[in-house]
Design an enzyme around this catalytic site. Sequence first.
Site, short mmCIF file in Angstrom:
data_model
loop_
_atom_site.label_atom_id
_atom_site.label_comp_id
_atom_site.label_asym_id
_atom_site.label_seq_id
_atom_site.Cartn_x
_atom_site.Cartn_y
_atom_site.Cartn_z
N HIS A 46 0.79 -1.34 -0.06
CA HIS A 46 0.04 0.05 0.23
C HIS A 46 0.84 1.30 0.14
O HIS A 46 0.35 2.32 -0.17
CB HIS A 46 -1.09 -0.07 1.23
CG HIS A 46 -1.99 -0.92 1.14
ND1 HIS A 46 -2.71 -0.83 0.09
CD2 HIS A 46 -2.45 -2.01 1.87
CE1 HIS A 46 -3.62 -2.00 0.29
NE2 HIS A 46 -3.57 -2.54 1.41
N ASP A 173 -8.25 -3.75 7.91
CA ASP A 173 -8.81 -4.87 7.16
C ASP A 173 -9.53 -5.69 7.83
O ASP A 173 -10.80 -6.22 7.45
CB ASP A 173 -7.75 -5.62 6.28
CG ASP A 173 -7.45 -5.03 5.21
OD1 ASP A 173 -8.46 -4.46 4.43
OD2 ASP A 173 -6.30 -4.62 4.62
#
Length: 262
Positions: A46, A173
């Site tokens: 990311h 997440d």
Amino acid sequence: MRPNRLREIWARGDAAVNGWLAVPSGFSAETMAHQGWDTLTVDIQHGVVDYQAAVSMFQAISTTDTVPMARVPWLDPAHLMKTLDAGAYAVICPMINSAEDAENLVSYTHYPPNGTRSFGPIRGLLYGGPDYPQHADETIVTFAMIETRQGLDNLEEILSVPELDAVYIGPSDLSLALGCTPTFDDVDPPVAEAIELIVRKAKEAGKVAGCHNGTPEYALKRIEMGFQFVTISSDARLMAAGSQQVLGKMRAGMPKNGSGSY
């Protein structure tokens, strides 16, 4: 082969404090490494980091005793092998959902006969030493990220994979997977329960548990829970927070003119 200080920290029963690198800069990585982090993780998933930038960042970290790590983009043999070849001493792999995923992760990060890693440690030899091929398997550390409902359901099977060293929680997440608001620290009750379950089951299986955190306060709480690997924020977030603090102090102390502007 150069020892892996991360393993030494764990062998003492201590926790490692990990920094997170999202900025694709060798100088930024070098600056972070000189602050005394136990480990620094280059975020190739990311972060805005490509492979060439990651290599430069590993080189910069190597000017210190900080252990160079990486989070790879996915459970992909090419990414994992190339990242290790570049000199990473630990890898965090996202979205490990089953024992089969964990077995593949172990296979891709170990040389035959223990795994299927292809030979070509072009920079690993420079960082680890000439006997890297003989000792890489027991020196490199592998983390499996537990961040989905499926991964949580299959937690015990994942933890049963022998050569897997550790599990790592991405609270945001995991929160999304459990139908909750994504955040690092002040997580909703179902996520808090899952985090407690993961660290407990990891210890029972003889594995290390790690977790991402937004603040030192929460990182310390998670060490008290039994986590032996805690990440605090990231270079980008720390830079933004520092800038906000400085600008806030400046603007609060600056005189205003009659119109109310500075």
